[in-house]
Design an enzyme around this catalytic site. Structure first.
Site, mmCIF file in Angstrom:
data_model
loop_
_atom_site.group_PDB
_atom_site.id
_atom_site.type_symbol
_atom_site.label_atom_id
_atom_site.label_comp_id
_atom_site.label_asym_id
_atom_site.label_seq_id
_atom_site.Cartn_x
_atom_site.Cartn_y
_atom_site.Cartn_z
ATOM 1 N N HIS A 137 0.822 -1.220 0.000
ATOM 2 C CA HIS A 137 0.000 0.000 0.000
ATOM 3 C C HIS A 137 0.856 1.269 0.000
ATOM 4 O O HIS A 137 0.341 2.361 -0.258
ATOM 5 C CB HIS A 137 -0.946 -0.005 1.205
ATOM 6 C CG HIS A 137 -2.228 0.727 0.984
ATOM 7 N ND1 HIS A 137 -2.389 1.701 0.016
ATOM 8 C CD2 HIS A 137 -3.432 0.639 1.614
ATOM 9 C CE1 HIS A 137 -3.629 2.175 0.067
ATOM 10 N NE2 HIS A 137 -4.278 1.546 1.014
ATOM 11 N N ASP A 143 -11.978 -9.304 -17.345
ATOM 12 C CA ASP A 143 -12.148 -10.560 -18.075
ATOM 13 C C ASP A 143 -10.767 -11.016 -18.540
ATOM 14 O O ASP A 143 -10.134 -10.377 -19.376
ATOM 15 C CB ASP A 143 -13.081 -10.332 -19.266
ATOM 16 C CG ASP A 143 -13.338 -11.590 -20.077
ATOM 17 O OD1 ASP A 143 -12.658 -12.603 -19.827
ATOM 18 O OD2 ASP A 143 -14.212 -11.542 -20.956
#
Length: 486
Positions: free
Chosen positions: A172, A409
């Site tokens: 992070h 996808d």
């Protein structure tokens, strides 16, 4: 449920194709990045169906699906060179240290795992998120500052009976949620092979205001940085100062459970309409109204009343608040952390609109000048965000419904669901995702078991999850909402 079995672990390095930018070898960390060194990484993952045999053959040609994912990940790293590197520390003669990303191609971790007795339904059907989901993520327990010796990204592909879970752990201090999903979107785009070049390549250069020198020195002991929690007058875990001594770990997480609540576009629209009608305005957003309902319901189920302080902490995206604005493809952290405070009594008594409008005014204060002031003040007085036990009157949010989750996808179909890992979880953590249907929102709540049980039995909260409750909901008084941008 059976445990996850690791089949293999390897290191994936950039493929060094023409997308590679060799000019960026060292990336300095900004205050936005540095303040997160003591907390955990981002952990988000996608549940995907298994491809049909013919579809898999066309996608992977002569290699296995796992090898195809490794190869496409390698090509993706050509564009995201910081993720293949490591954090590096420079010690200065004045006893300060500075941090940067060394784009040294050390690589990312790739784990192939299996849960042979689990189905997609085993993950989605239970009322609460199964604990095994946290095992779908690699590098659990590793904090951001440990990126000096650990990969900045680790991926785990777990095979189920009828699906795959692709879990990603990202440091992070290197990236925020927007950058995390930019990477995920890029990987899936390369995997499905539609474009030779990325449609949205990242912008790797970090932003520093004029007059801010870098690297930024910090009075920070890098040998041992573990979590501590310093309570403040508001009892909210805001950033705390660095110290020269080794920090002591005093954070002990309480037992929690997680559940995902789905809110349809129509329900959210009704909440938004009520909030704006109360204040005769059109400024209150859908998300403000929805989180208002969640906040009030959690406080009610915790049985918190009277003058006890109730706090909602949230991140505000800074990219579009700068002059000129940063591009959405800016890779790194660009988030301001703020909080709204009231009393439990006021939260339960007043309607949605009034406090939501106050939140709007606070959000509006996050201007270019405010961001610059944050930079200047942080350089003078470096402060770390720390994990800590939230009081039972507090909530905090992360993520955003604006992230492109269901567009990932990989070449054999869109995701079935999104889940988060165990990093930075504690009682009162709210994670926001877009729903599968356009305009819907999924809210993943992490709460004490007794609070989640009470929430399940709370008629006012649960009625908002069904169309039967819409008419009643419009007649109820709702509390403050929070606008979350990231």
């Amino acid at each position: 449920m059976e445990e996850v079995r690791v089949i293999s672990t390897c290191t994936i390095r950039p493929a060094r194709s023409e997308g590679r930018d060799d000019s960026t070898q060292r990336i300095e960390l900004t205050p936005w990045d540095l303040q997160l060194l003591a907390v955990g990484p981002i952990q988000k993952g996608l549940l995907l169906p298994k491809p049909q045999p013919q579809n898999e053959k066309e996608l992977t040609e002569d290699m296995s699906l796992i090898d195809h994912l490794k190869a496409s990940l390698s090509r993706t790293l050509d564009y995201f060179s910081p993720l293949a590197g490591r954090l590096a520390v420079t010690k200065h003669t004045d006893n300060t240290t500075s941090f940067f990303i060394d784009c040294n191609d050390a690589g990312v971790q790739f784990t192939h795992a299996a849960a042979n007795d689990l189905t997609v339904s085993d993950i989605l059907k239970p009322l609460y998120v199964p604990g095994i989901v946290h095992s779908f993520f690699p590098m659990n327990g590793v904090l951001n500052h440990e990126g000096v010796t650990n990969p900045l990204v680790a991926v785990q592909v777990t095979e189920l009976i009828d699906g795959f879970f692709i879990g990603c752990t990202m440091n992070h201090s290197v990236a925020d949620g927007t950058s995390f999903w930019l990477f995920f979107n890029s990987w899936s785009e390369i995997s499905r092979g539609l474009n030779r070049h990325l449609s949205k390549p990242p912008v790797l250069e970090r932003w520093f205001p004029d007059g801010i020198d870098f690297p930024i020195p910090t009075p920070f002991c890098d040998e041992k940085l573990v979590d501590t929690f310093v309570r403040t007058p508001t009892n909210f875990p805001i950033p705390t100062s660095f110290c020269d001594e080794k920090l002591v770990d005093t954070f002990v997480p309480t037992p929690t459970q997680e559940r995902v609540f789905h809110f349809s576009k129509q329900i959210i629209g009704k909440l938004k309409a009520q909030a704006n009608a109360e204040m005769s305005t059109d400024r209150i957003s859908s998300l403000q109204a929805l989180l208002a309902h969640v906040w009030r319901s959690v406080i009610r189920c915790r049985k918190v009343t009277g003058d006890r302080e109730a706090i909602f902490g949230f991140p505000i995206g800074a990219r579009q608040r700068l002059l000129p604005p940063l591009p959405e493809k800016y890779f790194g952290n660009a988030v301001q952390y703020e909080a709204v405070a009231t009393t439990a009594g006021e939260l339960m008594e007043q309607g949605l609109g009034r406090t939501a409008l106050q939140t709007n005014k606070m959000i509006a204060l996050q201007t270019h000048e405010k961001v610059r002031n944050f930079y200047e003040n942080w350089v003078k007085n470096p402060r770390l965000v720390k994990m800590g036990t939230l009081l039972n009157t507090s909530l905090t949010t992360s993520s955003s419904p604006r992230h492109n989750v269901y567009g990932n996808d990989f070449g054999w179909g869109k995701p079935l669901a999104v889940r988060s890992g165990g990093a930075n979880k504690s009682d009162g953590k709210i994670t926001i995702f877009p729903g599968v249907e356009e305009g819907s929102i999924d809210i993943e709540v992490c709460l004490m078991p007794e609070t989640l049980s009470a929430l399940r039995d709370d008629s006012e909260f649960m009625e908002a999850l069904s169309f039967r409750g819409l008419l009643h909901l419009c007649q109820c008084s709702l509390p403050v909402g929070i606008h979350v941008l990231m």
